[in-house]
Scaffold this motif. Structure first.
Motif, PDB file in Angstrom:
ATOM      1  N   UNK A   1       0.808  -1.209   0.000  1.00 25.86           N
ATOM      2  CA  UNK A   1       0.000   0.000   0.000  1.00 25.86           C
ATOM      3  C   UNK A   1       0.847   1.267   0.000  1.00 25.86           C
ATOM      4  N   UNK A   2       2.140   1.151  -0.058  1.00 24.81           N
ATOM      5  CA  UNK A   2       3.005   2.320   0.013  1.00 24.81           C
ATOM      6  C   UNK A   2       3.226   2.971  -1.340  1.00 24.81           C
ATOM      7  N   UNK A   3       2.809   2.345  -2.414  1.00 23.99           N
ATOM      8  CA  UNK A   3       3.064   2.866  -3.742  1.00 23.99           C
ATOM      9  C   UNK A   3       2.006   3.875  -4.163  1.00 23.99           C
ATOM     10  N   UNK A   4       2.448   4.841  -4.962  1.00 23.61           N
ATOM     11  CA  UNK A   4       1.543   5.769  -5.630  1.00 23.61           C
ATOM     12  C   UNK A   4       1.478   5.306  -7.080  1.00 23.61           C
ATOM     13  N   UNK A   5       0.283   4.927  -7.526  1.00 19.93           N
ATOM     14  CA  UNK A   5       0.099   4.396  -8.868  1.00 19.93           C
ATOM     15  C   UNK A   5      -0.390   5.508  -9.785  1.00 19.93           C
ATOM     16  N   UNK A   6       0.329   5.707 -10.891  1.00 24.14           N
ATOM     17  CA  UNK A   6      -0.056   6.692 -11.897  1.00 24.14           C
ATOM     18  C   UNK A   6      -0.373   5.918 -13.172  1.00 24.14           C
ATOM     19  N   UNK A   7      -1.627   6.021 -13.608  1.00 26.07           N
ATOM     20  CA  UNK A   7      -2.079   5.251 -14.761  1.00 26.07           C
ATOM     21  C   UNK A   7      -2.652   6.164 -15.826  1.00 26.07           C
ATOM     22  N   UNK A   8      -2.731   5.621 -17.028  1.00 25.15           N
ATOM     23  CA  UNK A   8      -3.394   6.318 -18.123  1.00 25.15           C
ATOM     24  C   UNK A   8      -4.529   5.434 -18.606  1.00 25.15           C
ATOM     25  N   UNK A   9      -5.670   6.056 -18.870  1.00 24.97           N
ATOM     26  CA  UNK A   9      -6.821   5.345 -19.408  1.00 24.97           C
ATOM     27  C   UNK A   9      -7.207   6.008 -20.720  1.00 24.97           C
ATOM     28  N   UNK A  10      -7.361   5.202 -21.749  1.00 18.34           N
ATOM     29  CA  UNK A  10      -7.751   5.727 -23.044  1.00 18.34           C
ATOM     30  C   UNK A  10      -9.251   5.982 -23.049  1.00 18.34           C
ATOM     31  N   UNK A  11      -9.645   7.151 -23.510  1.00 13.86           N
ATOM     32  CA  UNK A  11     -11.069   7.464 -23.636  1.00 13.86           C
ATOM     33  C   UNK A  11     -11.494   7.182 -25.068  1.00 13.86           C
ATOM     34  N   UNK A  12     -11.822   8.169 -25.832  1.00 16.06           N
ATOM     35  CA  UNK A  12     -12.202   7.947 -27.224  1.00 16.06           C
ATOM     36  C   UNK A  12     -11.276   8.742 -28.137  1.00 16.06           C
ATOM     37  N   UNK A  13     -10.830   8.092 -29.196  1.00 11.94           N
ATOM     38  CA  UNK A  13      -9.907   8.746 -30.111  1.00 11.94           C
ATOM     39  C   UNK A  13      -8.555   8.987 -29.467  1.00 11.94           C
ATOM     40  N   UNK A  14      -8.099  10.235 -29.516  1.00 18.90           N
ATOM     41  CA  UNK A  14      -6.808  10.590 -28.924  1.00 18.90           C
ATOM     42  C   UNK A  14      -6.938  11.035 -27.476  1.00 18.90           C
ATOM     43  N   UNK A  15      -8.146  11.097 -26.967  1.00 19.40           N
ATOM     44  CA  UNK A  15      -8.371  11.576 -25.599  1.00 19.40           C
ATOM     45  C   UNK A  15      -7.925  10.531 -24.586  1.00 19.40           C
ATOM     46  N   UNK A  16      -7.320  11.001 -23.505  1.00 21.90           N
ATOM     47  CA  UNK A  16      -6.882  10.089 -22.455  1.00 21.90           C
ATOM     48  C   UNK A  16      -7.083  10.741 -21.090  1.00 21.90           C
ATOM     49  N   UNK A  17      -6.961   9.920 -20.067  1.00 30.29           N
ATOM     50  CA  UNK A  17      -7.202  10.342 -18.698  1.00 30.29           C
ATOM     51  C   UNK A  17      -6.074   9.789 -17.838  1.00 30.29           C
ATOM     52  N   UNK A  18      -5.475  10.613 -17.003  1.00 33.27           N
ATOM     53  CA  UNK A  18      -4.419  10.178 -16.096  1.00 33.27           C
ATOM     54  C   UNK A  18      -4.998  10.067 -14.696  1.00 33.27           C
TER      55      UNK A  18
ATOM     56  N   UNK B   1      10.855   8.778  -5.457  1.00 35.37           N
ATOM     57  CA  UNK B   1      10.869   8.174  -6.795  1.00 35.37           C
ATOM     58  C   UNK B   1      10.661   6.657  -6.737  1.00 35.37           C
ATOM     59  N   UNK B   2      11.147   6.013  -5.682  1.00 33.30           N
ATOM     60  CA  UNK B   2      10.995   4.561  -5.547  1.00 33.30           C
ATOM     61  C   UNK B   2       9.552   4.174  -5.233  1.00 33.30           C
ATOM     62  N   UNK B   3       8.771   5.089  -4.707  1.00 34.01           N
ATOM     63  CA  UNK B   3       7.398   4.798  -4.313  1.00 34.01           C
ATOM     64  C   UNK B   3       6.404   5.004  -5.446  1.00 34.01           C
ATOM     65  N   UNK B   4       6.832   5.521  -6.580  1.00 34.19           N
ATOM     66  CA  UNK B   4       5.923   5.826  -7.677  1.00 34.19           C
ATOM     67  C   UNK B   4       6.019   4.741  -8.736  1.00 34.19           C
ATOM     68  N   UNK B   5       4.856   4.213  -9.116  1.00 33.66           N
ATOM     69  CA  UNK B   5       4.775   3.247 -10.195  1.00 33.66           C
ATOM     70  C   UNK B   5       3.967   3.865 -11.323  1.00 33.66           C
ATOM     71  N   UNK B   6       4.563   3.924 -12.510  1.00 36.10           N
ATOM     72  CA  UNK B   6       3.879   4.484 -13.672  1.00 36.10           C
ATOM     73  C   UNK B   6       3.433   3.316 -14.544  1.00 36.10           C
ATOM     74  N   UNK B   7       2.124   3.256 -14.805  1.00 37.78           N
ATOM     75  CA  UNK B   7       1.550   2.181 -15.626  1.00 37.78           C
ATOM     76  C   UNK B   7       1.097   2.768 -16.946  1.00 37.78           C
ATOM     77  N   UNK B   8       0.921   1.940 -17.930  1.00 31.32           N
ATOM     78  CA  UNK B   8       0.380   2.383 -19.206  1.00 31.32           C
ATOM     79  C   UNK B   8       1.199   1.881 -20.369  1.00 31.32           C
ATOM     80  N   UNK B   9       0.800   2.292 -21.534  1.00 32.46           N
ATOM     81  CA  UNK B   9       1.425   1.815 -22.761  1.00 32.46           C
ATOM     82  C   UNK B   9       2.656   2.579 -23.118  1.00 32.46           C
TER      83      UNK B   9
END
Length: 113
Positions: free
Chosen positions: A27-44, A105-113
């Motif tokens: 539970x110590x990690x901060x997760x940063x993700x990207x979600x694709x919406x429609x077309x080129x639009x995305x959400x972080x 920096x060690x606590x941050x996990x960046x997810x996505x393509x």
């Protein structure tokens, strides 16, 4: 009849790592993700910030810094607040959190393509 051990693939859950896995420090990690919406639009999305930090104030600073819109969503299933920002802001948010001293920096996990 012969029984076979076959794994049936299920739908992909991008938040599977953030759920309570019982591992120490999960539970110590901060997760940063990207979600694709429609077309080129995305959400972080930013999840896993400590409860002692005010997500609304962090969101206000992020919106001002990156000139984008965003919101704070309370997710009962994940058990906390999730910050959502418009656009692909993964690297920007990571740099902001380390400079502000919110996460290392060690606590941050960046997810996505």
């Amino acid at each position: 009849m012969v029984e076979l051990d076959v794994q049936i693939p299920s739908a992909f859950d991008p938040f599977a790592e953030a759920k309570d896995s019982g591992a120490p420090g999960a539970k110590e990690y901060v997760h940063i993700r990207i979600q694709q919406r429609n077309g080129k639009k995305s959400l972080t999305t930013v999840q896993g910030l400590k409860a002692e930090y005010k997500c609304e104030k962090i969101l206000k600073d992020l919106k001002k810094e990156f000139c984008c819109n965003g919101t704070v969503v309370v997710d009962q299933k994940l058990g906390g607040k999730v910050i959502q920002l418009q656009g692909d802001q993964r690297k920007n948010v990571s740099n902001f959190l380390t400079k502000a001293g919110i996460a290392k920096k060690e606590q941050i996990k960046i997810h996505g393509f």
